[in-house]
Design an enzyme around this catalytic site. Sequence first.
Site, PDB file in Angstrom:
ATOM      1  N   GLU A  80       0.811  -1.219   0.000  1.00  0.00           N
ATOM      2  CA  GLU A  80       0.000   0.000   0.000  1.00  0.00           C
ATOM      3  C   GLU A  80       0.843   1.267   0.000  1.00  0.00           C
ATOM      4  OE1 GLU A  80      -2.771   0.573   3.289  1.00  0.00           O
ATOM      5  OE2 GLU A  80      -3.702   2.240   2.200  1.00  0.00           O
ATOM      6  N   ASP A  98      -0.601  -5.081   3.092  1.00  0.00           N
ATOM      7  CA  ASP A  98      -1.039  -3.839   3.759  1.00  0.00           C
ATOM      8  C   ASP A  98      -0.399  -3.826   5.149  1.00  0.00           C
ATOM      9  OD1 ASP A  98      -2.241  -1.630   4.808  1.00  0.00           O
ATOM     10  OD2 ASP A  98      -4.262  -2.153   4.149  1.00  0.00           O
ATOM     11  N   ILE A 100      -0.634  -1.747   7.725  1.00  0.00           N
ATOM     12  CA  ILE A 100      -1.666  -1.563   8.763  1.00  0.00           C
ATOM     13  C   ILE A 100      -2.995  -1.391   8.035  1.00  0.00           C
ATOM     14  CG2 ILE A 100      -2.506  -0.240  10.733  1.00  0.00           C
ATOM     15  CD1 ILE A 100       0.316   0.749  11.277  1.00  0.00           C
ATOM     16  N   ASP A 101      -3.835  -2.398   8.114  1.00  0.00           N
ATOM     17  CA  ASP A 101      -5.169  -2.277   7.535  1.00  0.00           C
ATOM     18  C   ASP A 101      -6.102  -1.870   8.679  1.00  0.00           C
ATOM     19  OD1 ASP A 101      -7.121  -2.473   5.450  1.00  0.00           O
ATOM     20  OD2 ASP A 101      -7.874  -4.234   6.491  1.00  0.00           O
ATOM     21  N   THR A 103      -6.080   1.805   9.364  1.00  0.00           N
ATOM     22  CA  THR A 103      -5.220   2.880   9.888  1.00  0.00           C
ATOM     23  C   THR A 103      -6.012   3.875  10.731  1.00  0.00           C
ATOM     24  OG1 THR A 103      -3.777   2.631   7.979  1.00  0.00           O
ATOM     25  CG2 THR A 103      -3.535   4.660   9.218  1.00  0.00           C
ATOM     26  N   ASP A 240      -5.821  -4.711   0.599  1.00  0.00           N
ATOM     27  CA  ASP A 240      -6.805  -4.811   1.685  1.00  0.00           C
ATOM     28  C   ASP A 240      -7.445  -6.203   1.717  1.00  0.00           C
ATOM     29  OD1 ASP A 240      -6.728  -2.028   2.554  1.00  0.00           O
ATOM     30  OD2 ASP A 240      -7.807  -1.518   0.722  1.00  0.00           O
TER      31      ASP A 240
END
Length: 301
Positions: A80, A98, A100-101, A103, A240
């Site tokens: 990402e 990702d 940190i999915d 955020t 994601d």
Amino acid sequence: MSVHVLDIVNSPCDLNSICDTLIDLAFRAGEIINGALPDTGNTGSKKNSADLVTEYDRAVEEMISRELKDKYPDFRFHGEESYDPACPLTDAPTFVIDPIDGTVNFVHGFPHACVSLGFAINRIPTIGVVFNPFTNTLYSAIRGKGAFLNRDTRLPLKGSNVEALNGLSNSLVCVEWGSERSGKNWETKMRTFEKLGQDKEEGGAMVRSLRSIGSAALNLCAVASGTLDLYWEGGCWAWDVCAGWVILEEAGGIIVGGNPGEWEAKVDGRKYLAIRAASSRVSQEELAEEFWGIVQGRLEY
Ligand code: LIP
């Protein structure tokens, strides 16, 4: 030379060891994420105030990309925070990441965020590792080998004792607002949310309730677990959904497109409908058709 999906799927050692590497990296990423709290550092916005990135998103992605490029130099990396629109996802074996999915949740300290580590071949999600460091919950799956919670509990969690779905009317449905808050897609989402909730006498589906909890990867894992029945979203990206996709399918769920008739969903298609393992009076296909009948307009991404 390109690597064929079957070469890799038929070589269990490779897939197992790639999955183990991803689990190890997910735990290391979790330490960085947990170490950040309660101060999530410098937060910036990307396209608007609902589309956030923190220094931790970047630090986690840098660590994961460095380790994966070092260990698997022949595989591509699609993350990402380093995404370049000139380099879309290809058929080559690719890590789809990702850091940190969720955020927004991370920034607010809402305990529903994760690191989402997928591996796709021919754009088919093949390995998925999703780790929520707030709750110490790990989901993992390898195509053809089942999906697991914390490595030892097979998904779905809810077996034959789960309430059978009669259709949308007794389902718990997850939707997401996304960060795009104007235009046709926004209108389609808002009108669809309204129809989903509305009383049948007024033309709605009157689902039990809607949930919007801010992480596509964890939403897919919840559908895989059976704690959510369906999840519909437009606007999220391959990173994601790639990892959660394998976990969902290996738990008996299906994923189709977000618009009516889109039976063949693509990992980078940006609009999705996920449906939990069938323990229903209606089939997953009938549920998809019923849901699509509620969609007001079309998602265009
Ligand atoms: C987020 C998703 C969320 C979606 C947002 C965004 P991020 O990912 O997981 O479900 O609604 O649009 O894509 O930005 O937290 O990695």
